[in-house]
Design an enzyme around this catalytic site. Structure first.
Site, PDB file in Angstrom:
ATOM      1  CB  THR A   1      15.355 -43.881 -39.371  1.00 43.83           C
ATOM      2  OG1 THR A   1      16.953 -42.812 -39.507  1.00 43.83           O
ATOM      3  CG2 THR A   1      15.792 -45.097 -39.459  1.00 43.83           C
ATOM      4  CB  CYS A   2      14.745 -38.545 -41.647  1.00 44.02           C
ATOM      5  SG  CYS A   2      16.433 -38.855 -40.919  1.00 44.02           S
TER       6      CYS A   2
END
Length: 807
Positions: free
Chosen positions: A774-775
């Site tokens: 998700t980063c």
């Protein structure tokens, strides 16, 4: 007319030699030194006057300061005054009747020294030669016939020139005099509520007829207008005298793409904008009222004027950059400043009329300047033009860039302070705002740490979920804020309640308890942290909330999306034509929900005894709205605002409008365009070399790239299946997909085209579930053997996974 005197431009440093009005010589060295010191002193005085005495709104001022001696050693008195076109500070001999600016070459006539009666007499004298519409139209028809005959019979150039001579002389006369122009195109009734006082139908007709005759006549029209604007001869006694600027602004040649006309039309437009921008405040208000009347109250017409000036600003930015090669080259460009001020007048009119969307005022070329340098100049209040002075010209993306750069600067400062504090105190000082929470105690752990007064919320945010292996490079903090705000801003938590049953918006709870004030403060900090770290929140708040956040005044219309049924009822009350008192039976009180039942509140002292009638119903509505939006939530909002400003205090947030701050907090409201998202997606494959070898040698740039764009992988079955599956998902599943890949269920405020998704195919068919980072907005899948298997694995990943782990 008086011959213009060439004048030194004090503000720009440009100077033309001014001949000595009286001969002078210096008998001794000391006399020369004294005179030199005197010149330096006066020069400093002029610079101080220039820096401190200018109107901050750049409105034209007719200040008339005399100086005992000029800087050339003459005893002649000089006067300081701004140019009527470029607003440069100029000085000229006191006895001069006109002077020429050395920067924009505009001749300034010194009429402001005349009395009011003298100005009116001069204006009426200059415009005494009346030209009738019938005479003008007849001359056009005669010229058209004469030109046709000259071209058919002889084709001789001299005959064609002679045929157009009467009309060219008439054009030179009419378009060379503001009073004649105003008289010719004015309507009989003058200005009214509906009309600006000009016959626009006649203006369009004459412009069309003139510009479709002959190139010589077209050139004469441009020459006459430019000659007029090089010496506008303003009288300054009535704002309506400047209506000729609106007439000139309707010239269709200003939008011409012909190479022979573009340069001339650009010169005309810059002078129209220059004169218009430097008029006094009273005249500016007059033009704003004109921009709200016909034909400007037509959205298409209004949009064309905005686009014309925006195009001019963009072209000017490119021209000046190509010459200067500097990203802050525009700060002293009077043409861009004049265009921006004119746009401010249009924007003010549009704010009241709501004719076009506010995004129509965005100048896209401004996105390519050094935005942070512009912001710094604006913050330092340097005496030069900055786009931040006119934030409606900056796009949403530009403002977000400024906000992010400002936040990054503050984070770097805090990290540096922490580093030096660690050295000096010989203790470990955390450079980040660290939040450590248990997933099953998310609310309790989070609020306890947010309430810690020792924490510095302007540091970069890092989140750790205890018991999980995820490392926060952006994704963890997005999920933490998403989960936490959903709980804090939910009606079940009690701080915020639904405005109406038919509305999805939340509002501050009227019946709060005193102990809840601290929670409002923490919720403000939470929203500030989200903005400071560029994270979108799932928060439904009405327009009134965002206006209060920006400290903008609220109006009756702000009740529309807040409480629509109440808004409709109050609007009916205002428009009711019968007897309000006997029909409605209202007084100056309202009933509000309380912890137990309802409570009655007086809107003014003695309100229970004061009936609402036709005379005071407007006051009743305004007091009702003010009490509902301001008074009842004063303590709650004050605590929330204090918490918000604790993180986001600064000038960058003030650049946003209320609709923009809503997008900034919530992300884009638009339906996700998966086709667009697909086109900006990048890929990498486990057998990328095989794909790269299949790419044509004519496209080496793509083979050298680490990632592949969609066009090179679109035929792979796994990619076809994936996008077909996503496009057929329900809205709920699509949001779950965004959460799984990005940590948020929203795309950025600037839209899908600024959101890049990365998809990696890790290997051949496998039974493993898809993985996300998700980063980095990164999805990892395998080359599953069928579409059904891909759907099963992806559905399982979206619906059943929770938490962060390292594989």
């Amino acid at each position: 007319m008086s011959r213009p005197i060439e004048i030194a431009n004090v503000s720009s440093g440009n100077r033309r030699t001014l001949p000595a009005l009286h001969g002078s010589s210096f008998s001794s060295r000391s006399e020369l030194d004294n005179n030199t010191n005197s010149k330096i002193s006066r020069r400093l005085r002029e610079l101080v006057c220039q820096r401190m005495g200018e109107n901050p709104l750049r409105l034209r001022q007719s200040f008339h300061e005399t100086i005992s001696n000029d800087s050339y050693g003459n005893s002649e008195k000089l006067v300081i005054r701004p140019c009527i076109c470029c607003n440069s500070v100029l000085r000229y001999p006191a006895q001069a009747m006109c002077f020429r600016c050395s920067l924009c070459m505009t001749v300034n006539d010194v009429y402001f020294c005349l009395s009011g009666s003298q100005i009116k007499t001069k204006a009426s004298t200059d415009g005494s030669q009346f030209i009738s519409v019938e005479h003008f139209v007849e001359t056009i028809h005669q010229t058209r016939s004469a030109l046709q005959l000259a071209k058919q019979r002889t084709g001789n150039v001299q005959a064609i020139v002679a045929a157009g001579l009467p009309l060219r002389e008439l054009i030179s006369l009419v378009f060379g005099s503001p009073p004649i122009l105003n008289k010719l195109f004015s309507v009989k009734n003058g200005c009214s509520i509906q009309s600006s006082g000009l016959n626009y139908k006649l203006i369009y007709q004459l412009y069309h007829d003139i510009t479709n005759l002959d190139i010589l006549i077209t050139n004469e029209l441009l020459r006459a207008i430019e000659s007029l604007l090089r010496r506008p001869m303003l009288y300054c006694h009535d704002p309506a005298d400047y209506q000729y600027l609106l007439i000139l602004l309707e010239n269709p040649l200003l939008n011409s793409k012909s190479k022979n006309i573009v340069n001339k039309s650009s010169s005309i437009l810059k002078r129209i904008l220059g004169v218009l921008s430097n008029l006094n405040e009273k005249t500016h208000h007059f033009f704003i009222s004109c921009f709200k009347k016909q034909p400007y109250n037509n959205p298409k017409f209004f949009r064309r004027k905005v686009d014309l000036i925006n195009k001019f600003i963009g072209q000017r930015l490119m021209e000046t950059y190509s010459r200067n090669k500097r990203k802050h080259y525009y700060n002293n460009d009077w043409q861009i400043k004049s265009a921006a001020i004119t746009m401010a007048l249009l924007y003010s009119a549009n704010s009241q009329m709501r004719l076009i969307d506010r995004s129509s005022f965005y100048c896209i070329m401004a996105d390519f300047i050094n935005l942070y340098h512009d912001f710094e100049l604006w913050e330092q209040k340097i005496n030069c033009f900055c786009f931040c002075q006119y934030p409606f010209l900056l796009s949403m993306g530009a403002k977000i860039s400024i906000l992010q750069l400002d936040a990054r600067r503050k984070m770097e400062i805090k990290a540096r302070e922490a580093f030096f504090s660690s050295i000096l105190s010989k203790m470990n000082v955390e450079p980040y705002l660290m939040i450590r929470v248990r997933r099953d105690r998310l609310l309790e752990d989070s609020l306890r740490q947010i309430n810690d007064r020792n924490k510095d919320f302007r540091k970069a945010l890092k989140v750790e979920f205890l018991g999980e292996e995820g490392i926060d490079a952006g994704g963890l903090k997005r999920e933490w804020l998403l989960l936490l705000t959903r709980k804090v801003f939910s009606p079940e938590f009690g701080l915020f309640v639904n405005c109406e049953e038919s509305s999805n918006y939340l509002w501050f709870n009227y019946s709060h308890r005193s102990k809840e004030i601290d929670y409002y403060h923490m919720s403000g900090i939470l929203m500030g942290i989200a903005i400071h770290n560029s994270i979108n929140l799932d928060v439904q708040m009405p327009r009134a909330f965002y206006k209060k956040l920006l400290q903008l005044p609220l109006s009756f219309n702000d009740l529309d999306d807040f409480q629509p049924s109440l808004y409709r009822g109050l609007k009916e009350l205002l428009l009711f034509e019968g007897d309000v008192k006997n029909t409605y039976g209202l007084n100056f009180t309202i009933n509000l929900k309380a912890v137990e039942g309802f409570r009655t509140v007086e809107l003014k002292e003695g309100g229970s005894e004061l009936s609402v009638d036709n005379e005071n119903r407007k006051e009743y509505v305004l007091r009702y709205v003010d009490y509902l939006l301001n008074t009842t939530v004063k303590k709650q909002f004050s605590a929330f605002f204090d918490g918000f400003m604790k993180v986001c205090g600064g000038n960058a947030i003030s650049l946003f409008q209320d609709n923009e701050i809503s997008k900034l907090i919530r992300g884009s409201e638009e339906v996700i365009d998966w086709e667009l998202l697909k086109n900006v997606c990048v890929y990498d494959f486990y057998d990328q070399n095989a794909i790269s070898n299949s790419i044509s040698e004519s496209e080496p740039s793509m083979t050298a790239s680490k990632y592949l764009c969609h066009s090179f992988v679109s035929k792979r079955k796994i990619i076809l299946w994936f996008w077909d599956l996503i496009s057929h998902y329900s809205l709920k599943m699509q949001k779950l997909f965004l959460i799984f890949v990005t940590g948020s269920d929203r795309i950025p405020a600037t839209g899908a085209h600024n959101f890049q998704l990365r998809i990696s195919v890790l290997g051949p068919d496998s039974d493993q579930l898809p993985i996300s980072h998700t980063c980095f907005n990164h999805l990892c899948i395998w080359e599953y053997s069928s579409r059904e298997k891909l759907k099963k694995k992806l559905d399982t990943a979206l619906l059943e996974t929770n938490g962060f782990n390292i594989r």
